[in-house]
Design a protein around this motif. Structure first.
Motif, mmCIF file in Angstrom:
data_model
loop_
_atom_site.group_PDB
_atom_site.id
_atom_site.type_symbol
_atom_site.label_atom_id
_atom_site.label_comp_id
_atom_site.label_asym_id
_atom_site.label_seq_id
_atom_site.Cartn_x
_atom_site.Cartn_y
_atom_site.Cartn_z
ATOM 1 N N ASP A 164 0.824 -1.205 0.000
ATOM 2 C CA ASP A 164 0.000 0.000 0.000
ATOM 3 C C ASP A 164 0.860 1.258 0.000
ATOM 4 O OD1 ASP A 164 -2.256 -1.539 -0.024
ATOM 5 O OD2 ASP A 164 -2.659 -1.355 2.118
ATOM 6 N N GLU A 165 1.952 1.225 0.782
ATOM 7 C CA GLU A 165 2.795 2.423 0.870
ATOM 8 C C GLU A 165 3.538 2.677 -0.435
ATOM 9 O OE1 GLU A 165 6.511 4.009 3.573
ATOM 10 O OE2 GLU A 165 4.772 3.109 4.539
ATOM 11 N N ALA A 166 3.870 1.599 -1.139
ATOM 12 C CA ALA A 166 4.639 1.742 -2.375
ATOM 13 C C ALA A 166 3.751 1.814 -3.616
ATOM 14 C CB ALA A 166 5.609 0.558 -2.531
ATOM 15 N N ARG A 167 2.468 1.944 -3.422
ATOM 16 C CA ARG A 167 1.552 1.894 -4.566
ATOM 17 C C ARG A 167 1.837 3.044 -5.536
ATOM 18 N NH1 ARG A 167 -0.464 4.865 -0.698
ATOM 19 N NH2 ARG A 167 -2.168 6.345 -0.958
ATOM 20 N N ASP A 168 1.668 2.761 -6.808
ATOM 21 C CA ASP A 168 1.847 3.754 -7.859
ATOM 22 C C ASP A 168 0.512 4.462 -8.056
ATOM 23 O OD1 ASP A 168 2.285 5.236 -10.086
ATOM 24 O OD2 ASP A 168 3.034 3.586 -11.329
ATOM 25 N N LEU A 169 0.461 5.732 -7.671
ATOM 26 C CA LEU A 169 -0.779 6.493 -7.760
ATOM 27 C C LEU A 169 -1.006 7.108 -9.131
ATOM 28 C CD1 LEU A 169 -0.555 8.488 -4.390
ATOM 29 C CD2 LEU A 169 -1.643 6.282 -4.795
ATOM 30 N N THR A 170 -0.028 7.018 -10.016
ATOM 31 C CA THR A 170 -0.072 7.827 -11.225
ATOM 32 C C THR A 170 -1.214 7.471 -12.163
ATOM 33 O OG1 THR A 170 1.475 6.343 -12.376
ATOM 34 C CG2 THR A 170 2.414 8.193 -11.143
ATOM 35 N N LYS A 171 -1.797 6.287 -12.015
ATOM 36 C CA LYS A 171 -2.852 5.871 -12.933
ATOM 37 C C LYS A 171 -4.242 5.905 -12.300
ATOM 38 C CE LYS A 171 -0.072 4.947 -16.366
ATOM 39 N NZ LYS A 171 1.069 5.744 -16.008
ATOM 40 N N ILE A 172 -4.359 6.443 -11.093
ATOM 41 C CA ILE A 172 -5.667 6.498 -10.460
ATOM 42 C C ILE A 172 -6.367 7.798 -10.851
ATOM 43 C CG2 ILE A 172 -4.785 5.132 -8.531
ATOM 44 C CD1 ILE A 172 -4.910 7.636 -6.803
ATOM 45 N N ALA A 173 -7.638 7.888 -10.487
ATOM 46 C CA ALA A 173 -8.416 9.080 -10.830
ATOM 47 C C ALA A 173 -7.827 10.307 -10.141
ATOM 48 C CB ALA A 173 -9.864 8.892 -10.408
ATOM 49 N N PRO A 174 -7.758 11.433 -10.830
ATOM 50 C CA PRO A 174 -7.196 12.646 -10.229
ATOM 51 C C PRO A 174 -8.130 13.248 -9.190
ATOM 52 C CG PRO A 174 -8.067 13.124 -12.402
ATOM 53 C CD PRO A 174 -8.162 11.641 -12.226
ATOM 54 N N GLU A 175 -7.541 13.962 -8.244
ATOM 55 C CA GLU A 175 -8.287 14.698 -7.237
ATOM 56 C C GLU A 175 -8.041 16.192 -7.435
ATOM 57 O OE1 GLU A 175 -7.714 13.388 -3.219
ATOM 58 O OE2 GLU A 175 -7.272 11.331 -3.833
ATOM 59 N N ALA A 209 4.201 20.076 -9.744
ATOM 60 C CA ALA A 209 3.412 19.096 -10.488
ATOM 61 C C ALA A 209 3.975 18.946 -11.895
ATOM 62 C CB ALA A 209 1.951 19.525 -10.548
ATOM 63 N N VAL A 210 3.994 17.716 -12.380
ATOM 64 C CA VAL A 210 4.523 17.417 -13.710
ATOM 65 C C VAL A 210 3.358 17.115 -14.643
ATOM 66 C CG1 VAL A 210 6.013 15.906 -15.065
ATOM 67 C CG2 VAL A 210 6.657 16.507 -12.721
ATOM 68 N N ILE A 211 3.176 17.970 -15.654
ATOM 69 C CA ILE A 211 2.145 17.721 -16.659
ATOM 70 C C ILE A 211 2.638 16.587 -17.557
ATOM 71 C CG2 ILE A 211 0.784 18.717 -18.522
ATOM 72 C CD1 ILE A 211 1.316 21.471 -17.327
ATOM 73 N N THR A 212 1.790 15.622 -17.804
ATOM 74 C CA THR A 212 2.194 14.464 -18.588
ATOM 75 C C THR A 212 1.162 14.153 -19.648
ATOM 76 O OG1 THR A 212 2.700 12.086 -18.488
ATOM 77 C CG2 THR A 212 1.118 12.925 -16.892
ATOM 78 N N ASP A 213 1.634 13.584 -20.773
ATOM 79 C CA ASP A 213 0.693 13.137 -21.794
ATOM 80 C C ASP A 213 0.561 11.616 -21.799
ATOM 81 O OD1 ASP A 213 3.087 12.329 -22.817
ATOM 82 O OD2 ASP A 213 2.863 13.273 -24.782
ATOM 83 N N ASP A 214 1.141 10.972 -20.779
ATOM 84 C CA ASP A 214 1.044 9.512 -20.666
ATOM 85 C C ASP A 214 -0.266 9.161 -19.967
ATOM 86 O OD1 ASP A 214 1.475 6.822 -20.567
ATOM 87 O OD2 ASP A 214 2.895 6.905 -18.891
ATOM 88 N N ILE A 215 -1.353 9.236 -20.721
ATOM 89 C CA ILE A 215 -2.686 9.067 -20.146
ATOM 90 C C ILE A 215 -3.389 7.918 -20.861
ATOM 91 C CG2 ILE A 215 -4.872 10.203 -19.614
ATOM 92 C CD1 ILE A 215 -3.394 12.861 -19.907
ATOM 93 N N PRO A 216 -3.412 6.716 -20.274
ATOM 94 C CA PRO A 216 -4.084 5.591 -20.931
ATOM 95 C C PRO A 216 -5.574 5.879 -21.128
ATOM 96 C CG PRO A 216 -2.722 4.853 -19.085
ATOM 97 C CD PRO A 216 -2.803 6.345 -19.002
ATOM 98 N N ASP A 217 -6.110 5.369 -22.220
ATOM 99 C CA ASP A 217 -7.522 5.597 -22.518
ATOM 100 C C ASP A 217 -8.398 5.103 -21.372
ATOM 101 O OD1 ASP A 217 -6.909 6.700 -24.922
ATOM 102 O OD2 ASP A 217 -7.218 4.863 -26.085
ATOM 103 N N GLY A 218 -9.271 5.981 -20.929
ATOM 104 C CA GLY A 218 -10.250 5.608 -19.922
ATOM 105 C C GLY A 218 -9.772 5.651 -18.495
ATOM 106 N N ASP A 219 -8.453 5.865 -18.291
ATOM 107 C CA ASP A 219 -7.943 5.833 -16.929
ATOM 108 C C ASP A 219 -8.188 7.126 -16.171
ATOM 109 O OD1 ASP A 219 -7.166 3.293 -17.175
ATOM 110 O OD2 ASP A 219 -5.009 3.635 -17.111
ATOM 111 N N TRP A 220 -8.282 8.242 -16.876
ATOM 112 C CA TRP A 220 -8.626 9.491 -16.221
ATOM 113 C C TRP A 220 -9.141 10.470 -17.280
ATOM 114 C CZ3 TRP A 220 -3.125 10.972 -14.056
ATOM 115 C CH2 TRP A 220 -2.247 11.158 -15.114
ATOM 116 N N PRO A 221 -9.642 11.607 -16.872
ATOM 117 C CA PRO A 221 -10.294 12.494 -17.842
ATOM 118 C C PRO A 221 -9.352 12.969 -18.939
ATOM 119 C CG PRO A 221 -10.863 13.108 -15.614
ATOM 120 C CD PRO A 221 -9.781 12.094 -15.504
#
Length: 263
Positions: A42-53, A181-193
């Protein structure tokens, strides 16, 4: 060959008790071990692909960086701060050395606290596009400020060796969030807006930057669960040893002439 006297029915209760104690201790030890592993996962989880807050739901202007939110996608809405774009040296992209392009975004009011936004990467600051104007909205990955101890050799220029808030404050008049914050274009389809909350004109003409940090697992994370697991296993071994010792002593006692079985 005569059967062992310890196999007589009157001893079955003792054997069953030892078996139950060892099984319970082993099971509880495995349960604590799994809890230790889960806490570390849980502590090492990769948050980068979860829904943004929303940014302010994760960190406020005066808050310290929330350690468990490294890499958290956040929705940033605000206004680009003019004449405040700087370049962070020593950044690689596809094996090439270059610079991050960093521009603050005033969150809320144009003169409000600003969040440093890494818009992208460029090989030479002279080739970087100008600072966007007006309002903006995007999703970016939250990172803690850097503090490697590198010294800015020329505080008067627009190049910094790291994203360090104390260095950046010399180039901007606004308060800064305790993060960037780092703006990224690595956004898998459907994973976030997608659309306006994913990318914006601030990244035009720049290669995407990659984030520096993901959560690291501390050495003492859930250490209590690991110690409990070891404790339960030691108890199980002790119970097994007591059973073995009692069985051996009872066999020796029964082998003595004229000794009747226990009970």
């Amino acid at each position: 060959m005569p059967a062992s006297p310890m196999l007589r029915p009157k001893y079955w209760g003792f054997h069953l008790l030892a078996l139950v104690l060892v099984a319970i201790a082993g099971g509880l030890g495995m349960w604590q071990l799994k809890a230790w592993q889960q806490h570390r996962t849980d502590e090492a989880r990769d948050l980068t692909k979860i829904a943004p807050e929303e940014l302010d739901a994760v960190i406020g202007p005066d808050d310290p960086f929330p350690g468990r939110k490294v890499g958290q996608p956040v929705v940033v809405e605000g206004t680009w701060v003019q004449d405040a774009t700087l370049f962070i040296s020593g950044r690689e992209h596809d094996g090439r050395d270059g610079y991050w392009v960093v521009t603050p975004v005033a969150v809320g009011e144009p003169d409000g606290p600003a969040l440093l936004a890494v818009r992208g990467w460029v090989a030479d600051p002279a080739d970087a596009p100008g600072t966007p104007e007006g309002s903006t909205a995007f999703v970016a990955l939250l990172q803690p400020p850097q503090g490697t101890g590198q010294v800015d050799d020329d505080p008067a220029d627009d190049v910094l060796p790291q994203v360090r808030l104390a260095d950046y404050l010399q180039h901007v008049d606004q308060d800064l969030y305790g993060a960037y914050a780092v703006i990224t274009d690595d956004i898998p389809d459907g994973d976030w807006p997608h659309g306006e909350t994913a990318v914006n004109d601030g990244t035009d003409g720049l290669a995407p930057a990659s984030i520096d940090q993901l959560p690291e697992v501390g050495r003492t994370t859930a250490i209590r669960n690991l110690l409990y697991a070891i404790e339960w296993w030691v108890f199980g071994l002790f119970a097994g040893f007591i059973w073995w010792r009692w069985t051996r002593d009872e066999v020796e006692r029964l082998s003595e002439p004229g000794t009747a079985p226990l009970g």
